[in-house]
Design a protein around this motif. Structure first.
Motif, mmCIF file in Angstrom:
data_model
loop_
_atom_site.group_PDB
_atom_site.id
_atom_site.type_symbol
_atom_site.label_atom_id
_atom_site.label_comp_id
_atom_site.label_asym_id
_atom_site.label_seq_id
_atom_site.Cartn_x
_atom_site.Cartn_y
_atom_site.Cartn_z
ATOM 1 N N VAL A 53 -18.892 -55.668 3.437
ATOM 2 C CA VAL A 53 -17.612 -55.313 2.598
ATOM 3 C C VAL A 53 -16.698 -54.539 3.188
ATOM 4 O O VAL A 53 -17.147 -53.081 3.537
ATOM 5 C CB VAL A 53 -18.103 -54.939 1.166
ATOM 6 C CG1 VAL A 53 -16.750 -54.736 0.419
ATOM 7 C CG2 VAL A 53 -18.903 -55.945 0.443
ATOM 8 N N VAL A 54 -15.606 -54.687 3.776
ATOM 9 C CA VAL A 54 -14.678 -53.703 4.675
ATOM 10 C C VAL A 54 -13.775 -53.210 3.636
ATOM 11 O O VAL A 54 -12.876 -54.324 3.082
ATOM 12 C CB VAL A 54 -14.088 -54.508 5.726
ATOM 13 C CG1 VAL A 54 -13.217 -53.304 6.513
ATOM 14 C CG2 VAL A 54 -15.351 -54.954 6.692
ATOM 15 N N LEU A 55 -13.430 -52.019 3.490
ATOM 16 C CA LEU A 55 -12.404 -51.394 2.679
ATOM 17 C C LEU A 55 -11.152 -51.293 3.589
ATOM 18 O O LEU A 55 -11.244 -50.755 4.431
ATOM 19 C CB LEU A 55 -12.835 -49.819 2.173
ATOM 20 C CG LEU A 55 -13.509 -49.898 0.845
ATOM 21 C CD1 LEU A 55 -14.878 -50.570 0.760
ATOM 22 C CD2 LEU A 55 -13.496 -48.494 -0.011
ATOM 23 N N GLY A 56 -10.300 -52.220 3.073
ATOM 24 C CA GLY A 56 -8.978 -52.058 3.753
ATOM 25 C C GLY A 56 -8.040 -51.175 2.925
ATOM 26 O O GLY A 56 -8.273 -50.299 2.003
ATOM 27 N N SER A 57 -6.753 -51.659 2.792
ATOM 28 C CA SER A 57 -5.822 -51.106 2.034
ATOM 29 C C SER A 57 -4.613 -51.825 1.782
ATOM 30 O O SER A 57 -3.964 -52.655 2.897
ATOM 31 C CB SER A 57 -5.418 -49.817 2.386
ATOM 32 O OG SER A 57 -4.281 -49.150 1.786
ATOM 33 N N ASN B 29 -15.900 -59.773 3.397
ATOM 34 C CA ASN B 29 -14.642 -59.782 2.626
ATOM 35 C C ASN B 29 -14.215 -58.479 2.763
ATOM 36 O O ASN B 29 -14.704 -57.421 2.994
ATOM 37 C CB ASN B 29 -15.045 -60.244 1.044
ATOM 38 C CG ASN B 29 -15.175 -61.560 0.934
ATOM 39 O OD1 ASN B 29 -14.793 -62.605 1.115
ATOM 40 N ND2 ASN B 29 -16.671 -61.943 0.746
ATOM 41 N N CYS B 30 -12.741 -58.508 2.691
ATOM 42 C CA CYS B 30 -12.208 -57.195 2.565
ATOM 43 C C CYS B 30 -11.514 -56.906 1.139
ATOM 44 O O CYS B 30 -11.019 -57.655 0.457
ATOM 45 C CB CYS B 30 -11.113 -57.292 3.620
ATOM 46 S SG CYS B 30 -9.730 -55.904 3.951
ATOM 47 N N VAL B 31 -11.793 -55.540 0.846
ATOM 48 C CA VAL B 31 -11.077 -55.219 -0.338
ATOM 49 C C VAL B 31 -10.055 -53.987 -0.360
ATOM 50 O O VAL B 31 -10.298 -53.141 0.619
ATOM 51 C CB VAL B 31 -11.994 -54.873 -1.224
ATOM 52 C CG1 VAL B 31 -13.534 -55.836 -1.618
ATOM 53 C CG2 VAL B 31 -12.891 -53.456 -0.844
ATOM 54 N N THR B 32 -9.316 -54.034 -1.289
ATOM 55 C CA THR B 32 -8.611 -52.582 -1.435
ATOM 56 C C THR B 32 -8.851 -51.952 -2.782
ATOM 57 O O THR B 32 -9.092 -52.641 -3.683
ATOM 58 C CB THR B 32 -7.230 -52.951 -1.415
ATOM 59 O OG1 THR B 32 -6.320 -51.450 -1.568
ATOM 60 C CG2 THR B 32 -6.717 -54.069 -2.285
ATOM 61 N N PRO B 33 -9.311 -50.879 -2.527
ATOM 62 C CA PRO B 33 -9.811 -50.066 -3.768
ATOM 63 C C PRO B 33 -8.552 -49.730 -4.617
ATOM 64 O O PRO B 33 -8.925 -49.215 -5.710
ATOM 65 C CB PRO B 33 -10.626 -48.587 -3.053
ATOM 66 C CG PRO B 33 -9.829 -48.569 -1.880
ATOM 67 C CD PRO B 33 -9.497 -49.758 -1.273
ATOM 68 N N GLY B 34 -7.427 -49.770 -4.242
ATOM 69 C CA GLY B 34 -6.252 -49.413 -4.813
ATOM 70 C C GLY B 34 -6.064 -47.722 -4.797
ATOM 71 O O GLY B 34 -6.643 -47.080 -3.864
ATOM 72 N N HIS B 35 -4.905 -47.277 -5.339
ATOM 73 C CA HIS B 35 -4.546 -46.008 -5.105
ATOM 74 C C HIS B 35 -5.592 -45.010 -5.886
ATOM 75 O O HIS B 35 -5.490 -44.920 -7.145
ATOM 76 C CB HIS B 35 -2.920 -45.729 -5.585
ATOM 77 C CG HIS B 35 -2.384 -44.337 -5.393
ATOM 78 N ND1 HIS B 35 -2.231 -43.749 -3.962
ATOM 79 C CD2 HIS B 35 -2.002 -43.451 -6.136
ATOM 80 C CE1 HIS B 35 -1.753 -42.676 -3.960
ATOM 81 N NE2 HIS B 35 -1.512 -42.172 -5.359
#
Length: 320
Positions: free
Chosen positions: A177-181, A233-239
């Motif tokens: 799991v890769v944290l993107g933005s 998978n890539c995820v954006t955690p949000g602001h």
């Protein structure tokens, strides 16, 4: 309101497209709250992660700490990385469950190798590898002649994943799991700046550039894992209000999430039983989302993999 409605429609269409893959999962997903505003505890409620091992980078604060805490709470053995032994030990000692600290300085490739070797020596499959740690800088800084955010946020994680990939593949269903933005859409024109990775001329968009690299790396990794039991998978955690903006004035909006909310999507994608065969997808608010055209550019993703491999070639080890 119009943008939010449009985003929900896009998410709905993507969920419908993924439905056949979700339905093939052999595990029934437990009932849980998910979506905007959910917390990591809420989206993992009912899960038993006993017997599984997770690696979470940047475990000592913010989203990384909350991700470690919740995965350990659900029964996983979490290997948490931090830049110093003291910070890692304090963070791991403060959570309920089993957590083991390991030092990792992502800007130092020798440290990345040492971290990977320490985890490999534990001789356990890695069921979840959550690439969370990252930095935001206000100006141009370099490591090895490369823009520092690209090195820390992307290259360090690229090397770590490559060194641990055999451990991920050894798991019954390993997940990266890769944290993107969402900020990846603000990357410099043309995307990855292959001809000037020094950062000169685009350092003001260095964070966005590194987040685009995260998304492209996740996409190419998913392509390379096709046919295995592992996913990427890539995820954006949000602001999310953490200390990541400490170098640039902590300029958070009034609607910034808490770390408990920011950790929801990473935990969801790392653990949800129905996502066992979902790979190469971008997630926001615990649902598939549409990234920018740049982040879906397969040719750019393949080139980034090749260039990244060349940049860390001396650290990949004999198996690479």
């Amino acid at each position: 309101m119009v943008l939010e409605t449009r985003r929900r429609l896009v998410q709905g269409a993507l969920l419908a497209a993924l439905a056949p893959r979700l339905a093939r999962s052999h595990d029934a997903a437990p009932a849980r709250a998910s979506g905007p505003g959910s917390t990591a505890e809420e989206v993992t409620r009912g899960l038993d992660l006993g017997g599984r091992t997770a690696v979470v980078t940047g475990c000592n604060s913010g989203i990384g700490y909350e991700t470690m805490r919740v995965l350990a709470l659900r029964g996983a053995h979490v290997i948490g990385t931090a830049r110093s032994a003291e910070k890692g030990a304090a963070a791991c000692a403060s959570v309920a469950g089993r957590a083991t600290p390991v030092v990792l300085e992502l800007s130092d490739f020798d440290s990345v190798v040492a971290c990977a070797e320490r985890i490999e020596a534990m001789d356990v499959p890695v069921d979840m590898l959550v690439c969370n740690a990252g930095i935001v800088l206000g100006g141009l800084e370099q490591v090895r002649g490369l823009e520092k955010q690209f090195v820390v946020n992307h290259l360090g994680h690229f090397l770590l994943v490559r060194r641990l990939l055999a451990r991920v593949l050894a798991a019954p269903q390993g997940r990266v799991v890769v944290l993107g933005s969402g900020d990846h859409a603000r990357a410099p024109e043309g995307g990855i700046q292959f001809g000037r990775l020094s950062g000169e001329g685009w350092a003001d968009r260095g964070y966005s550039h590194s987040k685009l690299a995260n998304g492209l790396f996740s996409l190419e990794l998913a392509h390379r894992l096709a046919g295995t039991g592992a996913t990427s998978n890539c995820v954006t955690p949000g602001h999310t209000r953490t200390d990541i903006l400490r170098s640039v004035g902590d300029g958070y909006r009034a609607d910034a999430q808490t770390p408990a909310q920011g950790a929801a999507t990473p935990c969801y994608v790392a653990t949800h039983p129905a996502l066992a065969r979902v790979s190469g997808t971008y997630f926001r608010d615990c649902a598939p989302a549409q990234p920018s055209a740049l982040q879906t550019d397969r040719a750019m993703a393949a080139r980034l993999w090749q260039v990244s491999e060349e940049l860390v070639r001396g650290f990949l080890g004999p198996a690479a």
